[in-house]
Write a protein that holds these residues in place. Structure first.
Motif, mmCIF file in Angstrom:
data_model
loop_
_atom_site.group_PDB
_atom_site.id
_atom_site.type_symbol
_atom_site.label_atom_id
_atom_site.label_comp_id
_atom_site.label_asym_id
_atom_site.label_seq_id
_atom_site.Cartn_x
_atom_site.Cartn_y
_atom_site.Cartn_z
ATOM 1 N N LYS A 58 -5.187 11.107 6.220
ATOM 2 C CA LYS A 58 -5.279 12.017 5.067
ATOM 3 C C LYS A 58 -4.243 13.147 5.153
ATOM 4 O O LYS A 58 -4.550 14.314 4.919
ATOM 5 N N HIS A 59 -3.004 12.761 5.499
ATOM 6 C CA HIS A 59 -1.916 13.734 5.629
ATOM 7 C C HIS A 59 -0.813 13.496 4.603
ATOM 8 O O HIS A 59 0.361 13.611 4.919
ATOM 9 N N LEU A 60 -1.168 13.181 3.381
ATOM 10 C CA LEU A 60 -0.170 13.008 2.338
ATOM 11 C C LEU A 60 -0.155 14.253 1.460
ATOM 12 O O LEU A 60 -1.199 14.727 1.038
ATOM 13 N N THR A 61 1.024 14.779 1.220
ATOM 14 C CA THR A 61 1.154 15.991 0.418
ATOM 15 C C THR A 61 1.046 15.647 -1.056
ATOM 16 O O THR A 61 1.871 14.901 -1.578
ATOM 17 N N PRO A 62 0.029 16.164 -1.743
ATOM 18 C CA PRO A 62 -0.111 15.869 -3.162
ATOM 19 C C PRO A 62 1.035 16.479 -3.967
ATOM 20 O O PRO A 62 1.622 17.484 -3.575
ATOM 21 N N GLY A 63 1.365 15.843 -5.064
ATOM 22 C CA GLY A 63 2.388 16.373 -5.953
ATOM 23 C C GLY A 63 3.805 15.981 -5.599
ATOM 24 O O GLY A 63 4.740 16.388 -6.274
ATOM 25 N N THR A 64 3.991 15.225 -4.527
ATOM 26 C CA THR A 64 5.337 14.772 -4.187
ATOM 27 C C THR A 64 5.499 13.302 -4.561
ATOM 28 O O THR A 64 4.554 12.527 -4.482
ATOM 29 N N ARG A 65 6.690 12.969 -4.987
ATOM 30 C CA ARG A 65 7.024 11.572 -5.254
ATOM 31 C C ARG A 65 7.246 10.905 -3.895
ATOM 32 O O ARG A 65 8.000 11.406 -3.072
ATOM 33 N N ARG A 66 6.564 9.804 -3.655
ATOM 34 C CA ARG A 66 6.681 9.097 -2.391
ATOM 35 C C ARG A 66 7.351 7.747 -2.616
ATOM 36 O O ARG A 66 6.877 6.944 -3.419
ATOM 37 N N ILE A 67 8.440 7.523 -1.887
ATOM 38 C CA ILE A 67 9.141 6.250 -1.911
ATOM 39 C C ILE A 67 8.849 5.583 -0.573
ATOM 40 O O ILE A 67 9.241 6.097 0.479
ATOM 41 N N ILE A 68 8.154 4.465 -0.615
ATOM 42 C CA ILE A 68 7.758 3.753 0.596
ATOM 43 C C ILE A 68 8.672 2.542 0.767
ATOM 44 O O ILE A 68 8.732 1.674 -0.108
ATOM 45 N N ILE A 69 9.351 2.491 1.894
ATOM 46 C CA ILE A 69 10.243 1.363 2.179
ATOM 47 C C ILE A 69 9.449 0.305 2.931
ATOM 48 O O ILE A 69 8.842 0.586 3.969
ATOM 49 N N THR A 70 9.455 -0.908 2.384
ATOM 50 C CA THR A 70 8.729 -2.029 2.968
ATOM 51 C C THR A 70 9.513 -3.313 2.722
ATOM 52 O O THR A 70 10.259 -3.413 1.745
ATOM 53 N N ARG A 71 9.339 -4.266 3.591
ATOM 54 C CA ARG A 71 10.005 -5.561 3.403
ATOM 55 C C ARG A 71 9.343 -6.361 2.273
ATOM 56 O O ARG A 71 9.941 -7.265 1.733
ATOM 57 N N THR A 72 8.104 -6.000 1.941
ATOM 58 C CA THR A 72 7.351 -6.754 0.930
ATOM 59 C C THR A 72 6.781 -5.830 -0.153
ATOM 60 O O THR A 72 5.567 -5.643 -0.236
ATOM 61 N N PRO A 73 7.644 -5.267 -1.011
ATOM 62 C CA PRO A 73 7.132 -4.341 -2.035
ATOM 63 C C PRO A 73 6.177 -5.008 -3.024
ATOM 64 O O PRO A 73 5.268 -4.352 -3.536
ATOM 65 N N SER A 74 6.346 -6.291 -3.265
ATOM 66 C CA SER A 74 5.464 -6.972 -4.225
ATOM 67 C C SER A 74 4.009 -6.962 -3.755
ATOM 68 O O SER A 74 3.088 -6.982 -4.572
ATOM 69 N N LYS A 75 3.800 -6.897 -2.465
ATOM 70 C CA LYS A 75 2.447 -6.842 -1.901
ATOM 71 C C LYS A 75 1.693 -5.581 -2.339
ATOM 72 O O LYS A 75 0.470 -5.546 -2.365
ATOM 73 N N TYR A 76 2.441 -4.527 -2.709
ATOM 74 C CA TYR A 76 1.851 -3.240 -3.062
ATOM 75 C C TYR A 76 1.978 -2.915 -4.548
ATOM 76 O O TYR A 76 1.764 -1.780 -4.951
ATOM 77 N N LYS A 77 2.297 -3.907 -5.332
ATOM 78 C CA LYS A 77 2.524 -3.697 -6.768
ATOM 79 C C LYS A 77 1.342 -3.006 -7.452
ATOM 80 O O LYS A 77 1.528 -2.111 -8.279
#
Length: 181
Positions: A58-77
């Motif tokens: 539970k350490h995500l800062t609210p209100g920020t745009r988060r870009i998550i780099i992953t080898r499988t982005p479709s898995k998180y669509k």
């Protein structure tokens, strides 16, 4: 666009004991500094493992745009929220180009080891902010992934911009990165 790598490391240079946990080992002052910098930037770029560890703690800062780099982005669509939470396998250069096109002026590269190394290899880190914590893990995840070879760092020059204390026992170092031509 300005990019700042922000990390907390132990005295022996580790960012965690494993790639999937240990995001909650620094002081409240360090967490407050990190949160303040994320809010100022408005964008955080991180790897999937760091994202999942931060989510679990539970350490995500609210209100920020988060870009998550992953080898499988479709898995998180189904998790994506355009402009807020995005999963991608784009290169660092492509990610920065898209953020610049969207009008962003600053981004924080917030982990982990492989992401730090990939942005440094691409010469996309302008500054490095390191919190040095008075801990020794002995083994664990280094600041930069082992894929970052010494020859790639050989001509990398860092200029110390500032040193400050975070509370009674942590030190915050700020460096400017000067890439050789």
């Amino acid at each position: 666009m300005k990019t700042v790598l922000i990390a907390a490391i132990t005295l022996d240079g580790k960012i965690s004991t494993s790639s999937s946990k240990d995001v909650d080992w620094t002081s409240k002052k360090d967490k407050a500094f990190f949160s303040k910098e994320l809010k100022k930037a408005g964008v955080s770029i991180l790897g999937r493992k760091t994202y999942q560890a931060a989510l679990a703690a539970k350490h995500l800062t609210p209100g920020t745009r988060r870009i998550i780099i992953t080898r499988t982005p479709s898995k998180y669509k189904s998790h994506q929220v355009p402009g807020k939470l995005e999963f991608t396998n784009d290169t660092p250069k492509k990610i920065i180009a898209k953020l610049e096109k969207a009008g962003h002026k600053k981004a924080v590269i917030s982990g982990g080891s492989e992401i730090y190394a990939s942005f440094l290899k691409a010469k996309l880190i302008d500054e490095i902010y390191l919190t040095i914590a008075p801990k020794i893990f002995g083994k664990g995840v280094p600041l930069f992934a082992n894929s970052l070879q010494n020859k790639q760092l050989k001509n990398l020059k860092l200029s110390l911009a500032s040193v400050s204390k975070l509370g009674p026992s942590e030190v915050l170092l700020k460096y400017k990165v000067n890439y050789s031509k």
